[in-house]
Design a protein around this motif. Structure first.
Motif, mmCIF file in Angstrom:
data_model
loop_
_atom_site.group_PDB
_atom_site.id
_atom_site.type_symbol
_atom_site.label_atom_id
_atom_site.label_comp_id
_atom_site.label_asym_id
_atom_site.label_seq_id
_atom_site.Cartn_x
_atom_site.Cartn_y
_atom_site.Cartn_z
ATOM 1 N N CYS A 33 7.251 45.228 7.640
ATOM 2 C CA CYS A 33 8.676 46.221 7.952
ATOM 3 C C CYS A 33 8.797 46.890 9.178
ATOM 4 C CB CYS A 33 8.719 47.288 6.839
ATOM 5 S SG CYS A 33 9.818 48.430 6.767
ATOM 6 N N CYS A 36 8.371 51.261 8.294
ATOM 7 C CA CYS A 36 7.084 51.749 7.823
ATOM 8 C C CYS A 36 6.008 51.114 8.087
ATOM 9 C CB CYS A 36 7.028 51.836 6.256
ATOM 10 S SG CYS A 36 7.004 50.316 5.475
ATOM 11 N N CYS A 50 11.936 45.595 1.551
ATOM 12 C CA CYS A 50 10.468 46.161 1.948
ATOM 13 C C CYS A 50 10.233 46.805 0.558
ATOM 14 C CB CYS A 50 10.623 47.174 2.884
ATOM 15 S SG CYS A 50 8.739 47.967 3.275
ATOM 16 N N TRP A 52 7.677 48.960 0.213
ATOM 17 C CA TRP A 52 7.255 50.156 0.537
ATOM 18 C C TRP A 52 8.420 51.098 0.889
ATOM 19 C CZ3 TRP A 52 1.974 50.468 0.040
ATOM 20 C CH2 TRP A 52 1.014 49.380 0.176
ATOM 21 N N CYS A 53 9.156 50.841 1.515
ATOM 22 C CA CYS A 53 10.289 51.999 1.759
ATOM 23 C C CYS A 53 11.747 51.557 1.343
ATOM 24 C CB CYS A 53 10.184 52.261 3.231
ATOM 25 S SG CYS A 53 10.740 51.023 4.350
ATOM 26 N N TYR A 55 13.591 49.060 2.738
ATOM 27 C CA TYR A 55 14.330 48.866 3.818
ATOM 28 C C TYR A 55 14.689 47.340 3.513
ATOM 29 C CZ TYR A 55 15.085 47.019 8.389
ATOM 30 O OH TYR A 55 15.891 46.022 9.467
#
Ligand code: ZN
Length: 68
Positions: A33, A36, A50, A52-53, A55
């Motif tokens: 990503c 992040c 993504c 995690w975030c 995106y």
């Protein structure tokens, strides 16, 4: 440069010079990503988001990596 530009070909890309991804036809795979800097999970990578975030890359942000 001799290169197969068929629909099945993959092209290594970055997102405005950050992160890492693949362009596979019209799809964009997010490997790392750009926001992040986390390595994406395989499930998220294939979905082009993504894990995690959350995106989601814009096709406009995808830049080809030119092999040196
Ligand atoms: Zn992220």
């Amino acid at each position: 440069m001799m290169r197969d530009e068929g629909a099945a070909s993959e092209t290594t890309i970055t997102f405005r010079g950050r992160g890492l991804g693949l362009r596979r036809g019209a799809r964009i795979v997010v490997l790392v990503c750009p926001l992040c800097s986390q390595r994406n999970g395989s499930r998220g990578a294939e979905r082009g988001v993504c894990e995690w975030c959350a995106y989601v890359p814009s096709p406009k942000d995808a830049e080809l990596v030119v092999a040196a």
